[in-house]
Design a protein around this motif. Structure first.
Motif, PDB file in Angstrom:
ATOM      1  N   GLN A 287       1.341   4.044  -2.879  1.00  0.00           N
ATOM      2  CA  GLN A 287       0.985   5.430  -2.544  1.00  0.00           C
ATOM      3  C   GLN A 287       2.105   6.401  -2.884  1.00  0.00           C
ATOM      4  O   GLN A 287       1.883   7.410  -3.586  1.00  0.00           O
TER       5      GLN A 287
ATOM      6  N   GLU B 185       0.827  -1.210   0.000  1.00  0.00           N
ATOM      7  CA  GLU B 185       0.000   0.000   0.000  1.00  0.00           C
ATOM      8  C   GLU B 185       0.859   1.257   0.000  1.00  0.00           C
ATOM      9  O   GLU B 185       0.593   2.208  -0.754  1.00  0.00           O
ATOM     10  N   ARG B 186       1.906   1.272   0.838  1.00  0.00           N
ATOM     11  CA  ARG B 186       2.750   2.462   0.939  1.00  0.00           C
ATOM     12  C   ARG B 186       3.625   2.651  -0.296  1.00  0.00           C
ATOM     13  O   ARG B 186       3.845   3.791  -0.747  1.00  0.00           O
TER      14      ARG B 186
END
Length: 236
Positions: free
Chosen positions: A115, A111-112
């Motif tokens: 992102q 996810e990071r």
């Protein structure tokens, strides 16, 4: 968040950092200003555990850099002015390697990475070897890797060097958001206009000694940070 208490570091006969005391609290963006050779990078390397120091103490989130170096490193991120990376890795392999070092779970890291790679427009280049990256791309990759474990304290040495204006703006936004969530940032810069607009507090160091520190308004008064710095340099 970061307490530097009477830090002293010498190299032979030269005292690179001389009895330096600073306190960076949660929520603060703290600028560290000085001419080349003033002791900024030496201080930063001592804080991050890269350099041993002669006397004094450094605490990161209440942990001693001397007695609990691993505990300190778990909660901080360090971005040097010229990031050294494993250039035979692809960008994505490098990020996963850093995530492994800090024990970031697979779902969280994905996810990071997604992102921040999208934010810094690096997603399309993650399959390429780091050796093919420009300096600016390496700087972006270093920033992404530093954010993967959501550090409480970010230590940065000239973080805006090599970044384009758009990436610089995005980094400033990330810095402010992180401090808004209770983190802290300590960074050196020669770009005094950026420091004046961005920092809550600032310290000026000269020849290893702290010259002045405080809130931005306390340090610059009705003048500009550049004017204050140049005036102090003329008095040396």
């Amino acid at each position: 968040m970061l307490k530097i208490d009477h830090l002293t570091k010498t190299f032979g006969d030269k005292r690179a950092v001389d009895d330096l005391t600073l306190h960076i609290r949660p929520g603060e963006i703290y600028g560290f200003i000085g001419h080349n050779g003033a002791g900024k990078t030496t201080t930063i390397k001592a804080v991050t555990g890269i350099l041993q120091f002669d006397s004094g103490e450094i605490f990161v989130d209440g942990k001693s850099v001397k007695s609990d170096p691993l505990g300190c490193k778990k909660v901080l991120a360090y971005i040097p002015d010229n990031p050294d990376m494993y250039e035979f890795f692809s960008g994505i392999k490098y990020l996963n390697f850093i995530a492994d070092v800090f024990g970031v779970p697979a779902n969280v890291r994905q996810e990071r990475i997604h992102q921040y790679a999208d934010l810094f427009e690096l997603t399309d280049d993650l399959a390429q070897p780091v050796s093919a990256y420009s300096h600016g791309m390496k700087q972006k990759l270093a920033l992404i890797s530093a954010l993967l474990h959501d550090p409480k304290l970010m230590i940065m040495d000239e973080p805006f060097v090599g970044l384009d204006p758009v990436a610089s703006h995005k980094l400033k936004t990330i810095m402010r958001e992180k401090c808004g969530r209770g983190g802290a940032i300590f960074f050196s810069t020669h770009v005094l206009e950026v420091a004046e607009k961005l920092c809550d507090k600032v310290a000026i160091i000269r020849n290893g000694k702290l010259v002045v520190s405080g809130t931005m308004d306390e340090v610059k008064g009705n003048s500009s940070l550049e004017s204050v710095f140049l005036e102090l340099e003329e008095k040396k």
